[in-house]
Each structure stands twice: as C-alpha cells, then as structure tokens.
Design a protein around this motif. Structure first.
Motif, short mmCIF file in Angstrom:
data_model
loop_
_atom_site.label_atom_id
_atom_site.label_comp_id
_atom_site.label_asym_id
_atom_site.label_seq_id
_atom_site.Cartn_x
_atom_site.Cartn_y
_atom_site.Cartn_z
N ALA A 294 0.80 -1.12 -0.07
CA ALA A 294 -0.19 0.00 0.13
C ALA A 294 0.74 1.17 0.24
CB ALA A 294 -1.21 -0.09 1.38
N CYS A 295 2.00 1.28 0.53
CA CYS A 295 2.88 2.49 0.85
C CYS A 295 3.49 2.49 -0.60
CB CYS A 295 3.95 2.32 1.86
SG CYS A 295 3.14 2.30 3.43
N PHE A 297 2.26 1.69 -3.49
CA PHE A 297 0.97 2.13 -4.53
C PHE A 297 0.74 3.68 -4.10
CE2 PHE A 297 -3.46 2.91 -4.93
CZ PHE A 297 -3.45 2.62 -6.74
N MET A 298 0.64 3.88 -2.99
CA MET A 298 0.27 5.37 -2.70
C MET A 298 1.44 6.19 -2.88
SD MET A 298 -2.72 5.33 -1.66
CE MET A 298 -2.79 7.02 -1.20
N SER A 299 2.56 5.88 -2.92
CA SER A 299 3.73 6.83 -3.00
C SER A 299 3.67 7.09 -4.72
CB SER A 299 5.24 6.18 -2.89
OG SER A 299 5.31 4.99 -3.66
N ALA A 302 -0.62 8.68 -5.45
CA ALA A 302 -1.25 9.54 -4.45
C ALA A 302 -1.45 10.83 -5.31
CB ALA A 302 -0.30 9.82 -3.27
N ASN A 303 -0.46 11.20 -6.17
CA ASN A 303 -0.95 12.27 -7.07
C ASN A 303 -2.09 12.37 -7.99
OD1 ASN A 303 -0.19 14.98 -7.74
ND2 ASN A 303 0.94 14.44 -9.37
N VAL A 305 -5.04 10.62 -7.07
CA VAL A 305 -6.18 10.24 -6.33
C VAL A 305 -6.94 11.72 -6.48
CG1 VAL A 305 -7.11 9.43 -4.40
CG2 VAL A 305 -5.33 8.54 -5.32
N TRP A 307 -8.37 13.76 -4.21
CA TRP A 307 -8.64 13.86 -2.93
C TRP A 307 -9.63 14.72 -2.45
CZ3 TRP A 307 -6.36 10.28 -0.06
CH2 TRP A 307 -5.20 9.72 -0.59
#
Length: 528
Positions: A294-295, A297-299, A302-303, A305, A307
């Motif tokens: 998950a880390c 993937f989010m790294s 994250a840009n 998504v 939010w």
C-alpha cells in the motif's frame, strides 16, 4: 451560592450519551457505575435529578448555607488525613524523580537551588491537595468542551436538519476549494464570537409580552437597530461555581467522557494489538506485506487520487449515516448481507495467510570466535595463558599500551554473547589461520599452515636486547644494595640452540570457533 452560573460554558442540554461499543464491555462495568448510568435521567428528568442532588434542592427543602462551609471544611480535613497516609506509602521526592525521570533523561524539577534551563518549568510532585484543587478548577472550566461535543452530536445526529445541511454546505465548499480552509477559523471568530458579543452589548428592544399575537406581529415588523450607546454590560466567561448545578453537570459529562475514552481505548487495543504485535507472526507478517504494498502504491498514485472528491464523499457519507432512517437501513443491510459473508471472508484471509506466508521457524545462528593465547616461558616451553576475544597481535592497541591481555583461563568459562545460546556442543579449531590473519591485516607474525595452526610473533632482537640490558641493570642494582643477589639468567636466544624453531617471539595464538543461536525470550522475562 446560586445553582446556575449564567456566564459559564456548560452543557445544559441532555447528558452526552455514553458510547457502548460491545456488550462485553458493558457487562464489565462495575455495579456502581452501571447503576448510576442506568438511573441517569434525560431531558426534564435530568433537570429534576440535578435539582434533587444539588445545593439548590437543599435550599428548597430548608437547607442552610452553612452546610456548604461544613462540607468544605470536612473535605479539607479528609484531604489532609489521606495526604498523611499517602506520605507513608508514596516514595519520596528523590525516589519519584528517579523513577519517572531516568538518568538519561533530564528531570524538569531542579534541586539545590539550580536555576531552570530556558524553555522548561518546574512542576510539583504528586500531592493530594494539589490534585483536588486542580480537579475542581479543571471541572469548573471544562464545560466549553462538553458544549462543543453536545453541539457536534446534535449536528451529526440530525436533531435539526437545517443545522446539519448548513454544516454540509460549508464542508462541501471547503472540500471543493481547500484554499478556503484558512478562512474557516476567521469566520468562526467573526460570527461565533464577535457578533454574539456585540449583540449582547447592544441587545434588541423588547416590546410587550411575546405571547400576545399583536405584540408578536409588532416584533416581526420592528427591525434590529445596532445604533446607539451600549445598553448592557459586556459578555464575560466565568468558570462554574463549585457545588452548583453547572458544576455537577460538568462532572456528569466528564464521567461519561472517561467511560467513552476507556471503551474506545479497549476497542482499539483489542482490534490492533493482536494483529500488530506479532503474537500471530503469520497474520502480522501478512499485514506488514500488505502495508508495504500500500505504501508503494500510494507513493506512486497519491498524486492521481481525487482527494477533494474523496473527502467530500467521506464527509457526506459519515454525516448521512447519522440520520436515524439511514442508521436503520444500514443496520438491516449489515445483518442481511455483511454478517453472512463476514465469516467466509475471514476464512479466506486465514487460508491465504496460512498458505502463502512462509515463516522461518529456525532461530538465527551466528559464529563466534575465541583466541587461545600462550606465552613462552623462561625455560623455552609454551604455557597456556588465556582465552581472549582478541588475538593480542604485536600491533594491537593493548599490546602497544603495555596492557595485559584479558580473558579467562579455561574453555568452560567462555560464555556466549548476551541474548544468545550455544548451538554446538564443542569448539572447533579454525584450520584457516592465514585467512583471519589477512582479514585483520595483522603483521609481524609467522603463520603455521599445518599441525596445530598457531600464529607466532616474529622475534624482535632489538627489543629483546633492550629488555636484557634493563634486567641486568636491575640485577646489579639489587646486588650492590643488599651485598648479594641472584645472578641474572640470560634469556635464551633463537640462535643459541637447535631446539628453537626459527626466530619467534614470546606469544602465540590460534582461533577457535563455535555457533550460537538466538535465545528464546519468554514473556515473563520481558516483563521483569
């Protein structure tokens, strides 16, 4: 002494409901707390209960103000008595300072008149009187937190739909345009503090009895005028008076909040700790792998998504789930669809963990070494000296400083490193002497590649001559002083006989190795 402090922030609405997370937690309460919560009224019953348990009811039933002073005097005497009893049990200031502030952490309380360092303040140690006074002061001023909590619960539970929809509108604007977030505290200060303070200073005019229909119409047609001098005193915020009805309301809400925190704490511990403390290593390892993925993937993502939409959907979802009708629908859907599939999903996760997560059950092993050190005697024989962790080579710091080697004389006294235990029964001689000598870049030694694999010091003739001269000087001095003395025995030279194998010094060593494994540390040992 009045029952209500008009200028104090106090939750005068219904008591804040205590959250019940599960039935087991509710059953684990003490009988006194359960009875108190079960008998706690709401609404007008709460007001009646407060009236029966507060000093206002004493005045209604013929009580006197002297009762308050008597209660305070009795409480003061009880505090002094309990404080003297605790002084016999609680450690002294020095012991408490050492207990709560170890040697490697600075203590905020200075001794011997030392001035406090910049940025730190001196704090008193535990004292029952100070504790009681601070609790009373805290309870008289904590009402603003309970007022905020009660209003937040009222908004999220849709008590007044207009207030909830207004909150959702503001939340939507902030989610769609996050740059408005710094405006929120300024608007709250403006609308929630300054405007009410101005209205309290310049109140609206009252026209007759509001129950009269004509007067009500007149009030509706009369606009509010802020002009003119102030007509009322400025609004003040004062703490609730002790032993007043507001004071006991704060104690009621504080009691319920402590129960909420305890239940929330226990629920979080029961949910997270068994899955993260590696008591079940397979499950914790699977969770660790999932979090790593998950880390990663989010790294990367994250840009990408959205939010704003995510927080907007979460806010609307949480707020709408507080509506009574929606709660009934969610409860029915959970019982109908989620519960039957919950066990199947957990079983699938358990099978995946058992099948795909492979743990190394063998303990970690490493190799340890010890050097057998021998010294050449005056008779030309090698004597066992020590088992030492360092080879004591000619250029070692201990050798240059003239320190004697440290270690133990017998193999049986050699212990494994702390936290490790022996994995093999016996020591093994290292037959590759040249490797560990070259690995340590040791010079001035002779390596024995066959036989017992000793590593000898190379004989230093210049140092030996200096030692012989010093010994002769000491011997002559002793003979001249006492008139007699033993004649100095000259050290045997490597060139004087055929029994010497080359030009070797007075020390030799060889390396022994043995495997160790990590010791299994029990839970009792960790706690102790």
């Amino acid at each position: 002494m009045e029952d209500i402090t008009a200028d104090a922030f106090v939750n005068r609405d219904d008591p804040i409901p205590t959250i019940i997370l599960n039935k087991s937690t509710q059953g684990s309460r003490t009988p006194s707390s359960t009875a108190a919560n079960s008998q706690q009224p709401t609404g007008h019953d709460s007001e009646q209960s407060d009236a029966e348990t507060t000093p206002g009811s004493w005045r209604k039933h013929g009580g006197i103000r002297g009762r308050f002073s008597a209660l305070k005097e009795k409480a003061r005497l009880q505090d002094q008595l309990v404080e003297k009893l605790l002084a016999q049990v609680v450690p002294t200031d020095d012991d408490m300072t050492g207990e709560f502030f170890p040697d490697d952490s600075p203590s905020p309380q200075k001794k011997n008149g030392d001035s406090a360092s910049p940025g730190t303040t001196e704090k008193p140690n535990f004292n029952l009187t100070t504790m009681s006074n601070n609790f009373r002061r805290f309870n008289a001023r904590i009402g603003v937190v309970f007022v905020f909590q009660a209003r937040a619960i009222r908004v999220l539970s849709w008590k007044k739909p207009t207030h909830t929809l207004s909150f959702l509108a503001v939340y939507t604007f902030i989610c769609l345009d996050p740059y408005l977030l710094p405006l929120l505290p300024l608007a709250i200060l403006l609308i929630g503090v300054l405007v009410p303070s101005f209205i309290a200073r310049h109140p609206a005019a009252e026209y007759g009895n509001p129950s009269d229909e004509q007067q009500q119409q007149a009030l509706l047609m009369m606009p509010y005028s802020p002009h003119g001098p102030p007509l009322a005193p400025a609004m003040q915020v004062r703490p609730a008076k002790e032993l007043s009805r507001d004071f006991f309301r704060n104690m009621r809400d504080l009691q319920n909040c402590m129960e909420d925190f305890s239940q929330l704490h226990d629920a979080v511990i029961a949910l997270l700790v068994p899955r993260t403390n590696f008591s079940d290593e397979a499950l914790s390892s699977a969770l660790f792998v999932a979090l790593v993925v998950a880390c990663l993937f989010m790294s990367i993502a994250a840009n990408a998504v959205p939010w704003r939409l995510v927080f907007l959907s979460l806010g609307w979802g949480v707020t709408c789930s507080g509506h009574p009708a929606v709660q009934r629908q969610l409860q029915a859907a959970h019982e109908r669809h989620v519960q039957p599939q919950e066990e199947a999903a957990m079983g699938w996760v358990g099978r995946w963990v058992e099948r795909d997560v492979i743990l190394d059950s063998a303990p970690e092993t490493r190799e340890v070494e010890i050097f057998e050190l021998q010294r050449l005697s005056g008779g030309g024989e090698w004597e066992s000296w020590l088992f030492t962790p360092s080879p004591y080579d000619p250029l070692s710091p201990a050798r240059i400083a003239g320190d004697r080697p440290s270690g133990t004389r017998f193999f049986e006294d050699v212990l494994p490193p702390q936290g490790w235990e022996w994995s093999e029964k016996k020591w093994a001689l290292d037959l590759w002497s040249r490797e560990w000598v070259e690995e340590r870049i040791i010079t001035g030694v002779e390596i024995e590649t066959e036989g017992e694999r000793w590593v000898y010091d190379i004989y230093d003739e210049r140092a030996d001559r200096v030692g012989i001269a010093a010994d002769n000087t000491n011997a002559n001095t002793t003979t001249g002083a006492k008139g007699k003395g033993k004649e100095y025995e000259k050290r045997p030279s490597w060139e004087e006989g055929d029994d010497w194998e080359g030009r070797r010094g007075e020390w030799r060593r060889r390396r022994w190795v043995r495997l160790v494994k990590r010791k299994n540390i029990s839970k009792d040992a960790v706690v102790s």
